[in-house]
Design an enzyme around this catalytic site. Sequence first.
Site, mmCIF file in Angstrom:
data_model
loop_
_atom_site.group_PDB
_atom_site.id
_atom_site.type_symbol
_atom_site.label_atom_id
_atom_site.label_comp_id
_atom_site.label_asym_id
_atom_site.label_seq_id
_atom_site.Cartn_x
_atom_site.Cartn_y
_atom_site.Cartn_z
ATOM 1 N N ALA A 41 0.818 -1.214 0.000
ATOM 2 C CA ALA A 41 0.000 0.000 0.000
ATOM 3 C C ALA A 41 0.850 1.261 0.000
ATOM 4 O O ALA A 41 1.675 1.462 0.899
ATOM 5 C CB ALA A 41 -0.926 0.021 1.214
ATOM 6 N N GLY A 46 6.325 1.209 5.819
ATOM 7 C CA GLY A 46 7.219 0.237 5.190
ATOM 8 C C GLY A 46 7.344 0.446 3.695
ATOM 9 O O GLY A 46 8.445 0.380 3.127
ATOM 10 N N CYS A 47 6.233 0.713 3.038
ATOM 11 C CA CYS A 47 6.253 0.909 1.590
ATOM 12 C C CYS A 47 6.989 2.198 1.221
ATOM 13 O O CYS A 47 7.690 2.250 0.206
ATOM 14 C CB CYS A 47 4.833 0.904 1.035
ATOM 15 S SG CYS A 47 4.050 -0.718 1.211
ATOM 16 N N THR A 48 6.861 3.209 2.055
ATOM 17 C CA THR A 48 7.582 4.456 1.807
ATOM 18 C C THR A 48 9.085 4.246 1.987
ATOM 19 O O THR A 48 9.890 4.705 1.173
ATOM 20 C CB THR A 48 7.056 5.579 2.715
ATOM 21 O OG1 THR A 48 5.669 5.787 2.412
ATOM 22 C CG2 THR A 48 7.821 6.872 2.509
ATOM 23 N N ALA A 51 10.248 2.294 -1.141
ATOM 24 C CA ALA A 51 10.223 3.118 -2.354
ATOM 25 C C ALA A 51 11.339 4.153 -2.334
ATOM 26 O O ALA A 51 12.007 4.381 -3.350
ATOM 27 C CB ALA A 51 8.860 3.801 -2.505
#
Length: 156
Positions: A41, A46-48, A51
């Site tokens: 998401a 975590g995804c930030t 990325a």
Amino acid sequence: MADRLEPGDLAPDFTLPATHGGSWTLSEHRGRSVVVYFYPAAGTPGCTTQACDFRDNLGSLGAAGYDVVGVSPDPLPKLEAWSAEEQLPFPLASDTERGVVQRWGAWGEKTMYGKTTTGLLRSTVVVGPDGVVTHASYNVKATGHVARLRKELGVD
């Protein structure tokens, strides 16, 4: 749930709507290696982290012949806003129907906080210039993953 991809498998081609204009198609990148990473998401911690790690290492990955694309089930407007906010120079593809994540083995059972659920598995698949999988990692941790991937790929 589809089987996970393994080195030596032909990577399933796909076209998805993507940031940075229009759509993104795997087969259009033949001749270069591609890091396809799947994340749950946009905008989550975590995804930030993951990325931004790819963003910060894009120069060395690109110089070594690797393109990067992130894939999630998020709708394109959410991906566009997040990409702009985090200044992500690589495309993010929107797989709202979850067809690609399922064909690539990045959808399945996972355990979070002691509960088993079905969802997107944070995964990275590297596709060689000929369209064949060279590396496949499933259930990776967001922190430190890009550094481990660079080491595995021999990217300085």
